[in-house]
Scaffold this motif. Structure first.
Motif, short mmCIF file in Angstrom:
data_model
loop_
_atom_site.label_atom_id
_atom_site.label_comp_id
_atom_site.label_asym_id
_atom_site.label_seq_id
_atom_site.Cartn_x
_atom_site.Cartn_y
_atom_site.Cartn_z
N LYS A 1 -1.28 29.03 -0.67
CA LYS A 1 -0.56 27.79 -0.40
C LYS A 1 -1.45 26.81 0.36
CE LYS A 1 3.94 30.14 -0.25
NZ LYS A 1 5.11 30.50 0.60
N GLU A 2 -2.27 27.34 1.28
CA GLU A 2 -3.18 26.49 2.04
C GLU A 2 -4.19 25.83 1.11
OE1 GLU A 2 -6.65 27.09 5.39
OE2 GLU A 2 -4.87 28.39 5.50
N MET A 3 -4.62 26.53 0.07
CA MET A 3 -5.55 25.95 -0.90
C MET A 3 -4.92 24.75 -1.60
SD MET A 3 -7.28 29.35 -2.63
CE MET A 3 -8.46 28.42 -3.62
N VAL A 4 -3.66 24.87 -1.92
CA VAL A 4 -2.95 23.76 -2.58
C VAL A 4 -2.89 22.56 -1.64
CG1 VAL A 4 -0.76 23.01 -3.56
CG2 VAL A 4 -1.61 25.32 -4.02
N GLU A 5 -2.57 22.83 -0.35
CA GLU A 5 -2.47 21.74 0.63
C GLU A 5 -3.82 21.08 0.86
OE1 GLU A 5 -0.89 23.73 4.00
OE2 GLU A 5 1.14 23.98 3.15
N SER A 6 -4.90 21.85 0.76
CA SER A 6 -6.25 21.31 0.97
C SER A 6 -6.83 20.72 -0.31
CB SER A 6 -7.18 22.41 1.48
OG SER A 6 -6.69 22.97 2.68
N GLU A 7 -6.04 20.72 -1.40
CA GLU A 7 -6.48 20.21 -2.70
C GLU A 7 -7.73 20.94 -3.18
OE1 GLU A 7 -6.89 16.01 -2.42
OE2 GLU A 7 -4.74 15.65 -2.25
N CYS A 8 -7.76 22.24 -2.89
CA CYS A 8 -8.86 23.08 -3.36
C CYS A 8 -8.34 23.91 -4.53
CB CYS A 8 -9.35 24.00 -2.25
SG CYS A 8 -10.71 25.09 -2.73
N PRO A 9 -8.73 23.60 -5.75
CA PRO A 9 -8.18 24.31 -6.91
C PRO A 9 -8.59 25.78 -6.94
CG PRO A 9 -10.02 22.90 -7.57
CD PRO A 9 -9.74 22.59 -6.14
N ARG A 10 -7.64 26.63 -7.31
CA ARG A 10 -7.93 28.05 -7.42
C ARG A 10 -8.76 28.29 -8.68
NH1 ARG A 10 -1.53 29.63 -6.83
NH2 ARG A 10 -1.16 28.50 -4.87
N ASP A 11 -9.63 29.28 -8.63
CA ASP A 11 -10.40 29.62 -9.81
C ASP A 11 -10.03 31.03 -10.28
OD1 ASP A 11 -11.58 31.30 -7.99
OD2 ASP A 11 -13.57 30.38 -8.10
N GLU A 12 -10.74 31.52 -11.25
CA GLU A 12 -10.44 32.82 -11.83
C GLU A 12 -10.57 33.93 -10.80
OE1 GLU A 12 -12.75 35.00 -15.26
OE2 GLU A 12 -11.38 33.51 -16.11
N CYS A 13 -11.58 33.78 -9.91
CA CYS A 13 -11.79 34.79 -8.87
C CYS A 13 -10.61 34.84 -7.91
CB CYS A 13 -13.08 34.49 -8.13
SG CYS A 13 -13.49 35.68 -6.84
N THR A 14 -10.04 33.68 -7.60
CA THR A 14 -8.89 33.63 -6.68
C THR A 14 -7.75 34.49 -7.21
OG1 THR A 14 -9.49 31.30 -6.31
CG2 THR A 14 -7.40 32.06 -5.39
N TYR A 15 -7.39 34.27 -8.47
CA TYR A 15 -6.27 35.00 -9.05
C TYR A 15 -6.58 36.50 -9.17
CZ TYR A 15 -3.88 30.65 -10.19
OH TYR A 15 -3.24 29.45 -10.10
N ASN A 16 -7.78 36.83 -9.61
CA ASN A 16 -8.12 38.24 -9.74
C ASN A 16 -8.09 38.95 -8.40
OD1 ASN A 16 -8.99 39.18 -12.58
ND2 ASN A 16 -9.93 37.17 -12.43
N THR A 17 -8.53 38.25 -7.33
CA THR A 17 -8.54 38.86 -6.00
C THR A 17 -7.13 39.15 -5.52
OG1 THR A 17 -10.59 37.68 -5.48
CG2 THR A 17 -9.36 38.60 -3.64
N ILE A 18 -6.24 38.17 -5.64
CA ILE A 18 -4.86 38.36 -5.15
C ILE A 18 -4.11 39.37 -6.01
CG2 ILE A 18 -3.80 36.47 -6.48
CD1 ILE A 18 -3.06 37.24 -2.80
#
Length: 819
Positions: free
Chosen positions: A527-544
Motif C-alpha cells: 500500500k505504501e508503494m501505491v501512495e509513493s507512486e512506485c509501481p510494483r514489478d514482477e519481483c514485488t508480486y513474486n516476493t509477496i
C-alpha cells in the motif's frame, strides 16, 4: 623563394612563403615548392584561400597571424577577421581562447576592430560560455557607431541558448523586434533550437504556425529537421511523422538528416518494419544514406539482438562503396558480443583493422563484455592487458574496469576484483557509483559485511555519493546474512538521506518482512508503494506471493497471483515451484490442495505460464504437475501439446502414472479422437496400468453416441472384443456393478451405467460361464448370434443372451441385474 602551384584548371599561381609555414592544399593544389619570401599581395591571396578552405590544427593559423602582423604596411582588419573566423571553426575543439588572445594583441598594437571582427569575438566568448562578455562587446559595438545588425544579435541569441538561458533569449528577441530589427531565417532557427533543446516541443510547434502565418519567409528543411529531431528523441513519433508528411505536402523536400532522424526514432521504439520502410522510401527518392544512417540501423538492430539483419545492412553499405567508420564497426561488433558470438566478433575485428580502422576503447570494452558474458573471464583479462599492444596505446576507461570487476565479483574472484579496483585508481581512472555498487554486491554476497561497510565509507570519502541502489544492495546483503534488524535500520535512514526508495528497495523490505513471517506488515508495504507512486514489478508480486505460500495462506497467495496476472506479470521459477510443490506437500491440507488444483485447472493461462517457467528454468516438475498440465491442455483442445508433455515426462525421468494416462485418454475421447485415445490406452496397458471407471465409461458411451462415426464405433467394438487388456476394464466395471447379492432383487435402479456398458459386461459374463455367442437359447426358439450380428450391438442380441443364460440359474439373474 617562389612556390609554383598548379590549380585544378591547370593555371599556374605564384605564392610566397614565410620561414616555417607549411600549408596543405592537397585537396585543390599540387605542392611543388614550399617556400616564398616576397610579393605580399600573393601571400594575402594565399591566406584568404586557406581561410576559405579551413584549418585542421591551430598552429598553422597562429603562425599566419604572426606573419600578417609583421608585414608592413600591416594588412587591414578584414584579413585578420577572416583568419579569426576560420580559426573559430576548427573542429572538434575550436580554439576560442586563442582567437580572443590574438584579437586583444592586435587591438593592443593599435589596429581597431570592425563590426564583423566584434561579431567573431562575441561568438568566441559565447563558445566559452561567457555570454556576459559577449554582451559587453555589443555595447562596444554600438559605441563605435555601428548600427545594430541581426548577425551579431543571432550570435548573442545562440550564446544564450547554448547556456540554457532561453528566457533571456526570448526577451532579447522581443527587444530587437521593438527596435525595428527584422529577424531572419537564422534567428528563427536559433529560437527553434532553443525551444527544442529545453523540451518545449509544443512551443516549437506554435512558433512554427506563427512563422508560417506572419513571417516574410517560410520554414526550411533545417527548421523542420530541428523539430522532428526533438519529437523523435522524446519518442513522440506519431507527431514527428505527421510533421514529416506535412513538410512533404508543402513541397519542402526531406533530406538525409530528416530520414536519419526518423529512422533512429523508430528504431528506438522497436518499430523495425516502419524504419525499414522509411529507409526504402529514402533510397527510392534518390537520397543516399550517409554513414550515420547506416550506423544507426546497424546499432539498433544489434541492440535488438537481430545481428543477421544488422550484418546485411553493413554488407549493403560496403557494396555501395561506403567505408564503415569506427562507430559502425563497433556497433556491429558489440552486437556479436551481446549474443556471445565471439568468433564472429574476432573476425570482424580483423576486417576492421585490415581496412585501416583502428579499434578504440569502446571496441575493446565490447569485446571484454562479450567474453565476460560468455564466462571466458581469463580471455577478457587478456584483452584488457593487451589493449595497448594494438598500436593505439588505448587506456581502459571506467566502463572497461566496471565490466571486468562485475564479472569477477559474479565469479567469486573477489581478490582479483579488488586488485583491479586499486589498479584503476593508481592509473587515474576514478571509480564511479557503479564500480562501488558492484564491489559492494560482491562482498555482501560472500558475507564480507565488515569489508562492505568499510568500502561504503571509502566511497563517501572519495566524493562518490551512495545512490538508492547502493543502499538497496547493502540492505539486501544484510538480509541474506540474516542481519534483518541491521537491514531495517539502514532502510529507516533513507528518509533522512533524502533518498526515495525505489521498487528494488521496497522489494527487499517486503522480503525481509516475509522472512520474519510478518506477511501482514509486508502487505502494508504494498500500500505504501501505491501512495509513493512506485509501481510494483514482477519481483514485488513474486516476493509477496512466496511469503503467503510459506505461511500456508493459499487463499491470499492466489489473490495476489490473480492481481499479478492482471498487471501482465508472471510467476517466476521459485514461485512456480512453490505453488506446484504444495500440491503434494504433506503439510498442506487436502482442502488447500483441492483449492490449488481447482485454481490451476480453471485458470488455464496461469497454469501454462507456471509450467513454462519451470521448464525454462530447468526445474524438474513432478508427475502431479505434469498431469495437471496435460489436463489443462486437453481442456484447451491442444492434444498435440498434451501428448508432447506426456512424452517429455518419460524423457525427463518422470514416468507417467495411471492418472496421467487416463487424463490424456479422456481428453482425446472428449475431442472424438478415437485413434489417439486407443493408442494411449494401448501404451497404458502395456505399462501395467488400467483405465479407470470414468475412462471406461467414456469409451463405452461412444458406442451409442450420435456424434461418433460408424468407423470409429467399429474400431471401439473391435478393440474391446479382441484386445486382451479389456479384461481389466471389464473388471473395473464389474467391481462397481456387483455391489450387492447376485440374485433377483438387486436394486438395479441404483446402477447408472449406460446401456452400451451393460451390453459389453453381459457378453463378457456370458463368455465367462460358457455361454457361446453363436448358440444362445431363447426359450424354446433357437436364436443364433453369429459374428455378423456381433458387429452391431442391438437389444435383440442382449435379449437373446439373457434368455439363453436363464439355463445357468444365478448367472441369468446376474445378467438381468445388469440390465
Amino acid at each position: 623563394m617562389v612556390m609554383i602551384m598548379v590549380t585544378a584548371s591547370g593555371n599556374l599561381l605564384r605564392l610566397f612563403s614565410f620561414q616555417s609555414l607549411r600549408i596543405n592544399y592537397s585537396r585543390h593544389f599540387a605542392i611543388l615548392t614550399p617556400r616564398f619570401n616576397d610579393d605580399p599581395q600573393l601571400f594575402l591571396n594565399s591566406v584568404r584561400e586557406q581561410c576559405r578552405l579551413g584549418f585542421t590544427k591551430v598552429d598553422i593559423p597562429v603562425s599566419i597571424f604572426h606573419q600578417l602582423n609583421s608585414l608592413r604596411p600591416r594588412p587591414s582588419i578584414i584579413v585578420f577577421t577572416q583568419l579569426f573566423n576560420a580559426m573559430s571553426k576548427i573542429k572538434p575543439n575550436p580554439p576560442f581562447s586563442t582567437v580572443i588572445t590574438l584579437f586583444n594583441q592586435l587591438e593592443f598594437s593599435g589596429l581597431g576592430p570592425s563590426s564583423h571582427s566584434i561579431g567573431v569575438l562575441a561568438k568566441c566568448y559565447c563558445g566559452l560560455g561567457r555570454v556576459d562578455f559577449a554582451f559587453s562587446l555589443l555595447g562596444k559595438y554600438l559605441k563605435l557607431g555601428y548600427p545594430p545588425h541581426i548577425v551579431i544579435i543571432n550570435t548573442l541569441l545562440n550564446g544564450l541558448i547554448d547556456s540554457d538561458k532561453l528566457r533571456q533569449a526570448v526577451r532579447l528577441l522581443d527587444k530587437i523586434v521593438k527596435l525595428g530589427i527584422q529577424p531572419d531565417l537564422f534567428t528563427y532557427g536559433s529560437m527553434f533550437r532553443g525551444l527544442c533543446r529545453s523540451g518545449d516541443n509544443a512551443g516549437a510547434l506554435r512558433l512554427l504556425q506563427n512563422m508560417e502565418s506572419k513571417a516574410p519567409f517560410k520554414p526550411n528543411v533545417v527548421i523542420y529537421n530541428t523539430i522532428i529531431d526533438s519529437l523523435s528523441k522524446d519518442r513522440v513519433l506519431p507527431q514527428a511523422l505527421c510533421l514529416f508528411n506535412e513538410m512533404k505536402g508543402k513541397s519542402i523536400l526531406p533530406d538525409v538528416v530528416t530520414y536519419t532522424t526518423l529512422i533512429q526514432g523508430l528504431c528506438c521504439l522497436g518499430s523495425w518494419d516502419d524504419a525499414k520502410q522509411l529507409w526504402v522510401e529514402m533510397l527510392n527518392n534518390n537520397i543516399a544514406p550517409d554513414i550515420e544512417t547506416y550506423s544507426i540501423l546497424v546499432d539498433s538492430y544489434c541492440k535488438e539482438g537481430n545481428v543477421v539483419e544488422a550484418r546485411a545492412i553493413f554488407e549493403y553499405m560496403t557494396k555501395r562503396g561506403m567505408h564503415a567508420d569506427i562507430i559502425t564497426y563497433s556497433a556491429l561488433l558489440d552486437g556479436y558480443c551481446l549474443r556471445g558470438e565471439m568468433r564472429e566478433a574476432e573476425k570482424l575485428l580483423d576486417i576492421m583493422v585490415k581496412n585501416g580502422v583502428m579499434p578504440n576503447v569502446v571496441t575493446f570494452s565490447s569485446l571484454i563484455n562479450g567474453y565476460c558474458k560468455s564466462k571466458k573471464i581469463d580471455k577478457a583479462m587478456a584483452i584488457f592487458q593487451d589493449m595497448h599492444l594494438k598500436g593505439t596505446h588505448i587506456t581502459p576507461n571506467v566502463i572497461s574496469y566496471n565490466t571486468l570487476i562485475d564479472a569477477l565479483c559474479k565469479n567469486k574472484r573477489l581478490d582479483l576484483a579488488n586488485q583491479l579496483f586499486k589498479d584503476m585508481q593508481d592509473r587515474g581512472v576514478a571509480p564511479d557509483v557503479f564500480t562501488y555498487n558492484t564491489l559492494l554486491d560482491g562482498l555482501l554476497r560472500n558475507a564480507q559485511i565488515d569489508e562492505a561497510i568499510s568500502l561504503r565509507i571509502e566511497m563517501e570519502n572519495n566524493g562518490v555519493a551512495p545512490s538508492i541502489v547502493t543502499y538497496s544492495t547493502i540492505i539486501n546483503g544484510l538480509c541474506e546474512a540474516g542481519q534483518l534488524v541491521e537491514a531495517e535500520k539502514v532502510f529507516s535512514t533513507l528518509v533522512a538521506k533524502r533518498l526515495q526508495p525505489n521498487v528494488t528497495t521496497y522489494n527487499i523490505q517486503i522480503k525481509v518482512l516475509c522472512r520474519q513471517g510478518q506477511v501482514s506488515d509486508a502487505t502494508k508495504i504494498l500500500k505504501e508503494m501505491v501512495e509513493s507512486e512506485c509501481p510494483r514489478d514482477e519481483c514485488t508480486y513474486n516476493t509477496i506471493i512466496k511469503g503467503f505460500l510459506n505461511a500456508n495462506d493459499i487463499v491470499v497467495a492466489l489473490e495476489h497471483l490473480q492481481c499479478m496476472r492482471r498487471k501482465g506479470f508472471a510467476a517466476d521459477a521459485s514461485t512456480a515451484s512453490l505453488f506446484l510443490g504444495l500440491l503434494t506437500a504433506p503439510n498442506v491440507g487436502d482442502e488447500d490442495k483441492a483449492l490449488l488444483q481447482k485454481y490451476f485447472l480453471e485458470k488455464n493461462v496461469e497454469a501454462v505460464e507456471v509450467f513454462s517457467t519451470l521448464v525454462a528454468k530447468r526445474l524438474q516438475p513432478k508427475v502431479t504437475t505434469y498431469t495437471i498440465m496435460i489436463k489443462v491442455l486437453c481442456r484447451q483442445g491442444l492434444l498435440g501439446d498434451a501428448t508432447k508433455i506426456l512424452k517429455d515426462m518419460a524423457d525427463n525421468g518422470c514416468s507417467p502414472d495411471e492418472r496421467s494416462y487416463n487424463t490424456i485418454i479422456k481428453g482425446c475421447l472428449n475431442a472424438n479422437d478415437i485413434g489417439m485415445a486407443l493408442d494411449h490406452l494401448h501404451t497404458m496397458t502395456s505399462q501395467g496400468f488400467a483405465a479407470d471407471v470414468d475412462t471406461t465409461s467414456l469409451f463405452l458411451c461412444l458406442l451409442t453416441s450420435p456424434n461418433v462415426t460408424d468407423t470409429d464405433k467399429a474400431l471401439l467394438q473391435k478393440y474391446f472384443l479382441e484386445n486382451k487388456g479389456v479384461d481389466k476394464h471389464i473388471t473395473e466395471l464389474r467391481s462397481r456393478l456387483e455391489c450387492g447379492p447376485k440374485v433377483v432383487g438387486v436394486d438395479h435402479k441404483k446402477l447408472t451405467l449406460p446401456y452400451s456398458h451393460r451390453v459389453i459386461l453381459i457378453l463378457d459374463i456370458a463368455k465367462e460361464v460358457g455361454v457361446e455367442y453363436k448358440s444362445l437359447a431363447s426359450g424354446s426358439t433357437e436364436f443364433q448370434v453369429d459374428s455378423k450380428n456381433l458387429d452391431v450391438f442391438t437389444e435383440e442380441n442382449v435379449v437373446a443372451a439373457i434368455s439363453g443364460a436363464f439355463a445357468y440359474n444365478q448367472i441369468g439373474f446376474k445378467l438381468l441385474t445388469c440390465l
